[in-house]
Design a protein around this motif. Sequence first.
Motif, PDB file in Angstrom:
ATOM      1  N   ASP A 200     -27.466 -41.388 -15.457  1.00  0.00           N
ATOM      2  CA  ASP A 200     -26.374 -42.069 -14.407  1.00  0.00           C
ATOM      3  C   ASP A 200     -26.263 -40.967 -13.441  1.00  0.00           C
ATOM      4  O   ASP A 200     -25.939 -39.703 -13.438  1.00  0.00           O
ATOM      5  N   ARG A 233     -29.112 -43.881 -25.269  1.00  0.00           N
ATOM      6  CA  ARG A 233     -28.543 -43.291 -24.023  1.00  0.00           C
ATOM      7  C   ARG A 233     -27.746 -42.243 -24.511  1.00  0.00           C
ATOM      8  O   ARG A 233     -26.658 -42.320 -25.175  1.00  0.00           O
ATOM      9  N   THR A 383     -26.511 -52.706  -9.426  1.00  0.00           N
ATOM     10  CA  THR A 383     -25.766 -52.228 -10.462  1.00  0.00           C
ATOM     11  C   THR A 383     -26.552 -53.177 -11.752  1.00  0.00           C
ATOM     12  O   THR A 383     -27.563 -53.800 -11.405  1.00  0.00           O
TER      13      THR A 383
END
Length: 673
Positions: A200, A233, A383
């Motif tokens: 991110d 993740r 997004t």
Amino acid sequence: MVSDLSCPSLTLLSRSGARSARAWRWTRAAALLALALPTVSCASADPVDGEPDTLAESVGEGAQALTFAIDPRKSLSVTDTDIVAEFALEDVLQHFIDQTNDPGLTPTLLFKQMFDTYRKQSEGLSPSLGPHCDDVPNSTPPLPEPDGLAEPFDGSINGWPVMCSRLVGNEASRDPFAPPPDDSAAYMATTLVNRFDLADPEGADCGEYRIVFARRSGITDTGARNLFIFEARLPNPTPSQGREGCRDVVEFWHGLSDPALTVQDRATALKTFYFDGLPGFAPVFDIDNYAAGSGQIRVNDFLRIQAPQDDWALREFKLSNTCAGGTCNLLVVPTHIDDNPAMQLFDPTSTDARAVSFRSWFVDNAVESLASSGDFNRFDYPTLVPTPFGAGEATLITDHNNYRLALGSSPSTFRSNIQQKLTAIGSPLTPDQLLARAQSISCSGCHLVKTSGAGSNNDVGLSSSIPDNSLTFTHTSEQTEPVPEDPTRTRFVLSNLVTDVFLPFRQKVMSDFLDGNPILGFEKSGAWTSSQATLSLTTGWVTEGIRSLRIKTPNAWNQVTSAPFSTAALAPVGNKLTFDFFNSPVQPNPSWPGTLTVMLSIPSRGIHSQHIGSLNLNTLTQNTFSPVTFTLAAPNVAALNATPKPSDVSLTIELNVNGGSGPYYVDNIRFTN
């Protein structure tokens, strides 16, 4: 099928005790990891957990020379057979089970439950272990297929059709851990993957860390392949530090390229990273890393006997661990595929409410993002694609997932709206090239580049087309090749797209992070400000790292100023200031696009807004990055290199342009000679 795995009313089992229990295992691995972690020279002390470092300090800690080069086959994609052999599927599933309290659950049962989801309730295991593909019958007709289908779309995930049942469901009746010689249906690890490039940008996580398991039958039978991929993740334990909180993870992976490490050293370090985690970080094999809102498990299924090569399906799964009264239920649950819109949404004639909504969302949000990149690796949506649009599965039966075919070649309002948006942002792309970009980042489009015929997706508007995949479809293989530096050892083969396109990009992202700095590389939010221009950090038009500065100019005169930074890690500072500038094609007055000026301030040395250089924007090519270089005066160079090194250096970029022009982009400021 289950489409929403979140349930806030359920109590999740705490695993703080399990994480504490891992501490002792770090004692045995500490010496090895000490070799792997210090990968930059003159590394400074880590910031205090939870306490963000100052902007000046963060620049001072960056830009440190790497002590050895990044080897992509050691630090990004590891396929050495003697290393990946240390990872057994049974151990991974048992590790998940050890983190919950699900009485009677075994690795075999968890595997069977997962693959039983491919079968109808009437065909599934008895007693039932979990959901089935026809729990929610399909009510959305799939688009017609020219070759027809052997398997019906009787089920649905997320409201979109899925083939139900599929032959891969029979894996629920096989032994995935069988030893030789009866191991054709057993699974072997083939690839360990570092995807820090997916971290991110704001630092909420540290990217994805993956492992691929392949069915052994694929070694000799291309019609009996199944790839089982765990894509964790990894959360950032100190998100307030942004991506800097992930430095230990990046340094660990870089450390695997250390020539001093033996093969066994690297194998042990990787096994510790995946099963135990770095100090302060969760392990890769933490069930939360595969839960809703985090990573995923994916299956690439080729198990159609005597079927054509293009009969493939990919499905995505999440781990769901629900607990009540101290007892838990761990399931592997099918879910929609993130960032993989259903093909039906691109049909301009569809009156389905989801398609109408998607077409509006796509034009308003996705077109500019997909168009704003000159690198195949950086194609992306702005997004995460909204959940209602996510396909239930990805298939490649001729052209089932082909967005360009869904759009068609005839005039339509959707096609016109895409073109109008492209024209408004000054993009030379056509709607077909834009949809080819969307196709290329879908599951099927990423794996198979269609180079000719209707719906081809290799022309994405770059100077060269996307190359063919040397492995035809997958990017990893069950086949092996000698390790170049030691032909007595072997490694699993990777596709040319991985070795020649993906890995060089990921290597640069990793290198830029390790020896770059967040202010001059535009990686840290809030480091640049303006009272006139609208600023944002973007991941599309980028030349260094993962972000650049986007400057929108509603006003004619705009000043953009950096936060103060130190030159400590930049020394010696050269006599030239260079940066990459993207000149916008959107110009209300093409005959005079304006000027660009750069100023330098070092208050501690008596330098305030000193002019460095100016140029006319009509000297720069539009719609691309151009390097801009200004020569620094000798007193400025001396001030930047003074002892002690100044920590109050700032730069100002001044744009005197036509109001409403842009956006412009700036990236990769550096001092050179």
